[in-house]
Structures are given as C-alpha cells and as structure tokens.
Design an enzyme around this catalytic site. Structure first.
Site, short mmCIF file in Angstrom:
data_model
loop_
_atom_site.label_atom_id
_atom_site.label_comp_id
_atom_site.label_asym_id
_atom_site.label_seq_id
_atom_site.Cartn_x
_atom_site.Cartn_y
_atom_site.Cartn_z
N HIS A 1 5.40 -2.56 -7.13
CA HIS A 1 4.54 -3.49 -7.86
C HIS A 1 3.97 -4.57 -6.95
O HIS A 1 3.50 -5.59 -7.42
CB HIS A 1 5.31 -4.16 -9.02
N GLU B 1 -3.14 9.24 -13.85
CA GLU B 1 -4.07 8.57 -12.95
C GLU B 1 -5.07 9.56 -12.37
O GLU B 1 -6.26 9.24 -12.22
CB GLU B 1 -3.32 7.84 -11.83
#
Lengths: 448, 413
Positions: B205, B135
C-alpha cells in the site's frame, strides 16, 4: 479426454506418466453420433444453455443444521465427538473476542490496521477442523481462525499486529493480519488479491511430488468471491484441474468485496458454477453451518487427495463486519441488514444451540470460557503493546539470501551513516528510533 | 576533461562563494516543527488569485459557460482537497462528454478514497459503475472502450495493484496506435490510481510503480502534487490523444488543500514546473516528496540549532531551484537541463526504490546534456532497494533530512 471414467488411478501412476484417457471409439448411442474428438453428442436442436444444473435451477446449498441448531431432516451428522465439538465451538467463540479488541484498539491508533472475521467463524473453523494440521494453507487475509485452530497463540497474533520484535510472521514488514507460519503450514499472506490461488496449485503439485506427503496432504486455498474475479482464480483452477494438482479451493462468499455486493461481482450462479467448467468436483455449502462446512471440507479433501486434482467448495456466508478498519460499510449497506443477519443467521449461536441440545455446553460454561479468553487476550494484548519493534537493522534483511548485493549493502551503510550523523538530532527519526529494539544505539554508537 | 571540470568547480567554490550563494531572507522555523506539514506549505495556492494564475493554465470553456480564453476576471475558485479536485475533474469530463464513463472497483459508492463521491448519483450507474475485481479486466475494458473512440476513465484501487493490468497497459494500450499503423488508438483512456507512501502501508500500500512503465513508449505517466494540479492535469490527461496513467499521491488526498478554479481548465502534460527559482542547485521531484523537498530547502537556509552544526554556513544562502516534474513520461528534458545548466547541480528525489527508478533515467540524460556544466555528480535520493517495510517506513522514504543531507553533500562537493 473423457470426463466420464474419472481418473482415480494412484497419484504415483499419474506422476510417473501423463495419463491420457483412451479415446476408444464407442458405438454411438446418440441418434446422430458424437464429435470425433469428444463425447459431445450431435443434436439438431438449436438450444443455448446457461446453467450447470437442470435448466433454470440454482446450485443447491448443503446444510446440516437449521438456523435453530436442529438437524435438517435426512442430514447426516459428521463423525465427531464432544471433545471435537467443544473445541470447534470454543475456537469459533474466540474469534469475535480477539476481533473486537483489535478492532477497537485500531480505532485508538494502537495498531495501524485490522480486519475482523465477524460472521465467517463457521466457515473458518469448520474448514480448519476438517483439514489435516499439515495441509498447506494459503489464505487471503481473513483466515486467522485457521491459524488459531492449529495452535497459533494470542501472543503471536499480537506480535504480528503490533509488529513487535517477537513478530516472526513478517518481522514487522507487513501490515497487521498478514500472518504466515511455516510451523503451522500457513503460507505468508500478501495484500494483492487472488495471487495465492495459482500458487496453491503449485503447492499441491509439490505435495504430490513429495513421497512423504503425497496422498496424505493437499493444498488449501481460501479466497473471497471478489478475488474469484481476478484472472489468478481462473489460472489456479485451470492448473489444478489440468496438470493436475491436489488443491482444495475454498471460496468464502461473504456477499461483499469491500463495497461491491456479490450481485455486481458475477452474473452467473456464484463461484460454484465455475467448478464444472474446469472439470472440478464442486459443492456449495452453508458457510454459517459449521457441521455442513466440516462435512463438505472433509469429503472435498478426501476427493482432492484421492484424485490428485482440484476440488471447489463455495461457502455461503455474510460479512457482518466492515471490510477492514479503513472501511465504513454503512456507506453502502443498511445497518439494519447487518443487524438482521447477525440475529437471524449467527453461525456461533446456531452451533451453540446444537451443543446445548446434546448437553455439551451450558450458559455457565459460556460465561466462564469467554471470561477466560478475554483475560488471556487482554494479557497478550498488553504484552504485545509493550514490546518494541525489531531492531532497525532488520529492515534490510531478507531481500536476498546469500551474498548481499552491493546496492543493498551500500544503501544500508548509507542509512547507518546518516543515523550516526543525525540519529540524535533529527526529531522525526529520534522519536521513531525509540520504537525499535535497541533504539538504534547499536547503529548510532557502534561501528558502521 | 575531468581536471577541467574539477578546476572550474574549485574555482567557483573557493574564489567566490559569496557571489555564488546569494543571501536570502532568513525564514523562521515552521510552527509545526521541522517538517512543515502539507497543510502549511507555501507551495499550495490558497488564494483565488494565485490559483487562477497557476503557471501554464489554459481555460477550456465550452460554448457559453465562462469568460473567453485567458481572462481571469469573473472566474471563481472553491476550497478543495485533492480527492475533491479529482472528483471535480471527472464531473466536468462526464458533463461535457457524453461518451465518458468512470469505472473501477468500488467506484459507485464513491471509491475507497472518495474520488468518485456522488458521481454515480449525478450521472447514473450506466456511466459510473463498479467492476468486478479484475485489474487486467479494467484496463482491457478501458482499451476496448477507448479504441471505439469513447472516453474511458478507469480506476485501479491502488497503484500497488496495477500489475495484473501490466500486460494490457504495456503491451496493448501503449502499443495500440503503433501496431495498427495509426488506424486505431486508445488515446481516450486514462487510468487513475492512488500511489506512494502513507507511512504505514508496507509492501502493498506504499509503492510508487511509475518506473515500471518508463519503457512503455506510447504511454504517458502523470503525477500531480496538489488539488489545482490534479484537476488541470487530470482533465488534460483525459483529453490527451494518448493513454495516460494518472497516479495520485494518496497521502495528499485529504491533506493538500487549495483554492481550485471551478471552471474547466488544462495544465500542460510533458511540462515540469519550477516551483521556486534558484541558481545553485536543482532539486527535482514529483508527488508527495515535493513537500519533503520544500521542508529540506527550509532546513538548509535556516537549520534548527540541533541540525545547524551539519549545515555549513557557506551554503545556507544557496538558492535552490525546486522543480516538480509532473509528467514522468515523457519527461520535460528541456526544463530540467536548462535548470541544471544554470545551477550545475542536480538532486533527484523519488519514493520508488533507487534501482530501476525514474531518477536513473533522468540522471543519464542530464549527464549527457550537461556534462561540462556539472559541479557535482547527479545525486539520487530514493527509497532503498527493499520492498517498503511497514514498521521501518519512516526510514525508507526519502524524507526532508535525507534530501537536506544530499543537498549539503552536493553543494560542498
């Protein structure tokens, strides 16, 4: 610091003082001498290199058993007996039974998520068998097999996957397969990738500082070849080699990071090529050959503890299953490829052939064993399914230890007050409360 | 000052409640239960006409492909869910701008949420490509591309996984223009990421990390509520002269469906949208909770029998002004304060935890600007200050009931 005389001084010595290899000036045997600050020989040849091996060659893969379970010529069988061999085989065989059941019940909506380890059984069980049960394991998320090897029960698996009130791994707070067990020295799984890798270097260092465990245990960290692309991988390798810290890095190179094939994950020679860049002993092993994994991890572990420094093992395997229940891998790889790999390179049947050749396993035993496991797993599944979740009040616990901060306390009280007011009349909560132990009655009827 | 405020409030509540809370036509309870699903939300634009008349829409047609400027006649819409609208926006960006590239983890096969379906096939693997799992690398790579004037559309697979990129985003992307005296900028960088709860994501999540970026001036943060919004806001974000974090509520990817204009259009950044006008309470939110708020407004005006005892008759006719903030940074202080000056009451709803959440920032500014107009303290309804706990998630997110209760409390303060 010279890399030639490897520091094999005792762990204790390196703890007491930082050892600096003496840079005694040696008479150069190279034609043009070497740089004053290193052993790098001066050369007049303009030459780029792009390999840690002899030019143009890939790092070899260590293997003991061939695809048909026969010993490779010149291969040394690791030290083991029938009992260990059988235990290894049985543990490998248990995994697909559990995986198939939990994968299917996820499809029926009984659990929210699942990840199988299909195809990677030899890497998981071979490494688990090579470790000391007290070695500290930091997994990625596909390492349930290591926990089972150490004694984790089917009931505990089910409790975590259902998040029922017997789930001590996360008390229902994490998604399925996010195991964790202090008893089995298995650190809690977190979904973010690779975060466990530098943590493992810290765990290893703590072991080295512990007089009771130094020289006995190491940290073992599992991760995929995809996770090795994260900065955390490099940080972990660097720290374990430089500080240093006894950390065994086990890369499960299963060919895919969700949809991304390893060919798009790195351009170099896999993960193994990175080890020497950090001055770390490295081996690439056939991850579908459980005996090769056993030998490599045993030796890697020995080196790791003896030198108090990181060691890297790259286990080459293949992710036969989908990444998770959220994934359909046939959207990015042909079904036939998977079928071929299952048939040609099946780690379980390869080891079974070896066992049978020694008379350590038979068709009858296979049937009997699988039948028993299926029954036990199904029993645990039914039990796990029938149990309620933790009591609702558990949700605010474990944020902080010690005195509960005002914000958490007030928010907890706010929710309890809302439950008292609406718990019996607001359908979405009413239905949800039934899933929790005590059904929220202690909150609705009790004193807030 | 304090007594003056109280007396004004008391006066209004007790002397003229009938005038203050105008009656509205009662609406039947929704067929699907007390919580209308996103699919049946009245906020979604399910007709061509309503979609084409989206507030603040501006058409950005190229040379010869469509009627000019503000003309609606002749324009088409197509039924799309949110991920299809996101894909459509990226397709337009790639088509019209040769420098544009789309990249991230697993984007080549279509992305784990299908937002990049078919883009690699359509525009080639050089322009739509997988990155390794990094990322910080994705953000840094995008910054480099953007600093060269190229259009970088990056995807971080989940907002929960944006933190390795935090340094690149906060220290680099946000500060690039400032630190180079305006010589360099990364305005053509857009980072997309799925955000918010799906009900069973747990710690990693279901997070809503927009608040972590609030202090990163130089950056914009945009969160759409629907397909029409997603397409217009994403195209605006891609073309905005500032780097934008574009967070897509993942539970809406499939469930929010609208008629979406097929042409190229923008919706304004930095502008909130008043979804339903009202005069008695401002209900401010963004992303998924927009629909919980809509449901809560229904519950307030027409409570089902089991909730009715908790909803005083005197406030059932209260007119709620529902506002979708849309751009979180910089946020539309004008629309919000105008509304609160009118209603005197503000309830802010977000999924992120209360402490450090965006609501605190808004509440502080609103109390400064609207102090004398406030009839009740600004109220925040947010996730609790715990990580998102999976098996307890339905009690963690601010659902319609918690919004309802906060509105009742605020209206009867």
């Amino acid at each position: 610091m010279s890399r030639i005389p490897r520091i094999s001084a005792s762990v204790r010595a390196s703890l007491a003082r930082r050892t600096y290899a003496s840079s005694t000036v040696q008479l150069p045997n190279e034609a043009h001498g070497h740089l004053p600050t290193s052993q790098s020989p001066i050369t007049s040849k303009l030459h780029f290199f792009n390999s840690v091996m002899e030019e143009g060659k890939q790092i070899p893969t260590y293997r003991v058993l061939d695809g048909s379970g026969k010993l490779l010529e010149g291969a040394e069988v690791p030290e083991f007996d029938e009992a260990l061999a059988r235990r290894m085989y049985e543990n490998m065989s248990r995994l697909p039974i559990i995986d198939n059941l939990l994968y299917n019940v996820q499809r029926q909506g009984k659990i929210s998520f699942y990840m199988t380890a299909h195809g990677e059984e030899a890497t998981l069980i071979g490494s688990a068998a090579a470790l000391d049960p007290n070695d500290e394991v930091l997994g990625q998320y596909r390492e349930m097999g290591v926990l089972l090897w150490r004694g984790f029960t089917y009931d505990e698996v089910m409790a975590q996957c259902f998040g029922n009130h017997e789930d001590t791994c996360t008390k229902g707070k994490q998604m399925p397969v996010h195991f964790g067990s202090r008893k089995y020295h298995f650190h809690p799984i977190s979904s973010p990738l690779a975060t466990q890798i530098p943590q493992a270097a810290g765990v290893g260092f703590a072991l080295k500082r512990d007089p009771l465990r130094r020289g006995k245990n190491c940290a073992v960290v599992y991760f995929g070849e995809g996770a090795a692309s994260e900065g955390d991988f490099h940080a972990g390798m660097l720290l374990a080699s430089t500080v240093p810290s006894p950390t065994l890095f086990i890369a499960r190179n299963n060919g895919f990071a969700i949809s991304t094939p390893s060919s798009e994950q790195y351009h170099g020679d896999g993960i193994a090529s990175r080890g020497p860049g950090y001055g770390i002993h490295t081996i690439r092993v056939d991850g579908n050959d459980i005996l090769a994994v056993l030998s490599a991890v045993r030796e890697g572990r020995r080196l790791c503890i003896e030198e108090g420094r990181g060691v890297l093992i790259e286990a080459m395997t293949y992710r036969v299953g989908h990444h998770s229940t959220s994934d359909d891998s046939f959207a990015y790889r042909p079904r036939q490829e998977v079928e071929d790999r299952k048939r040609i390179d099946n780690p379980i049947s390869r080891f079974r052939l070896f066992l049978e050749s020694r008379g350590w396993w038979s068709e009858q035993e296979e049937e009997k064993f699988k039948d028993e496991v299926r029954k036990e797993v199904m029993k645990a599944f039914k039990r796990g399914e029938s149990l309620q979740r933790h009591a609702l009040k558990e949700m605010f616990n474990d944020v902080y230890a010690g005195e509960e901060p005002w914000n958490i306390r007030e928010q907890r009280q706010e929710l309890w007050a809302l439950l008292k007011k609406y718990g019996n009349v607001w359908e979405p909560w009413k239905n949800e409360l039934k899933k929790h132990k005590g059904e929220g009655k202690e909150l609705i009827e009790g004193d807030v | 000052m304090f007594s003056a405020r109280v007396s004004q409030r008391t006066l209004r509540l007790f002397k003229s409640p009938g005038r203050r809370f105008q009656s509205s036509a009662p609406e039947p309870p929704p067929a699907g239960g007390h919580l209308p699903s996103v699919a049946t939300s009245a906020l979604l634009r399910t007709t061509r006409d309503s979609a084409l008349r989206s507030q603040g829409i501006s058409w950005t047609d190229g040379d010869n492909d469509g009627p000019p400027g503000s003309v609606i006649a002749g324009r088409e819409t197509r039924r799309m869910n949110l991920y299809q609208a996101v894909r459509d926006a990226m397709s337009i960006a790639l088509m019209k701008d040769d420098s544009a590239v789309v990249f991230g983890e697993d984007v080549a096969f279509g992305g784990v949420f299908r937002c990049t379906m078919g883009l690699a096939e359509e525009f080639g693997r050089e322009r739509v490509f997988n990155t390794p799992l990094t990322e910080q690398g994705i953000a840094g790579f995008g910054i480099g591309l953007a600093s060269m004037g190229h259009t970088a559309i990056a995807e971080i697979q989940f907002a929960d996984y944006i933190f390795p990129a935090f340094d690149q985003i906060v220290n680099e992307a946000a500060k690039h223009r400032f630190r180079s005296g305006g010589q360099y900028d990364v305005g053509s960088l857009t980072i997309r990421c799925p955000t918010m709860s799906v009900g069973h994501g747990g710690l990693y999540h279901s997070q809503s990390p927009e608040g972590y970026f609030m202090g990163a001036s130089g950056l914009k943060i945009v969160i759409p509520r629907s397909p029409v919004q997603a397409k217009g806001l994403l195209l605006s974000s891609i073309r905005d002269p500032n780097p934008v974090i574009f967070m897509e509520p993942k539970i809406l990817y499939r469930s929010a469906i609208e008629q979406v204009p097929i042409d190229d259009y923008h919706l304004p950044l930095g502008r909130a949208e008043i979804l339903t006008p009202g005069s008695d309470l401002t209900l401010l939110t963004w992303g998924t909770p927009v629909y919980h708020c809509e449901a809560a407004v229904h519950l307030l005006s027409n409570p089902p029998p089991n909730l009715a005892p908790h909803v005083p008759a005197s406030i059932r006719n209260a007119k709620i002004e529902l506002i979708d903030l849309r751009t979180i940074l910089p946020w539309d202080v004008e629309t919000v304060t105008e509304s609160v000056k009118k209603t005197g009451r503000l309830v802010i709803v977000h999924e992120a935890s209360m402490t450090g959440g965006v609501g605190g920032e808004i509440a502080a500014e609103v109390q400064r600007r609207c102090f004398l107009k406030l009839e009740a303290p600004v109220r925040r309804v947010a996730g609790w200050d715990t990580p998102v706990p999976m098996q307890y998630e339905k009690f963690h997110i601010p659902d319609a009931l918690r919004v309802l209760d906060a509105m009742i409390e605020t209206l009867t303060y």
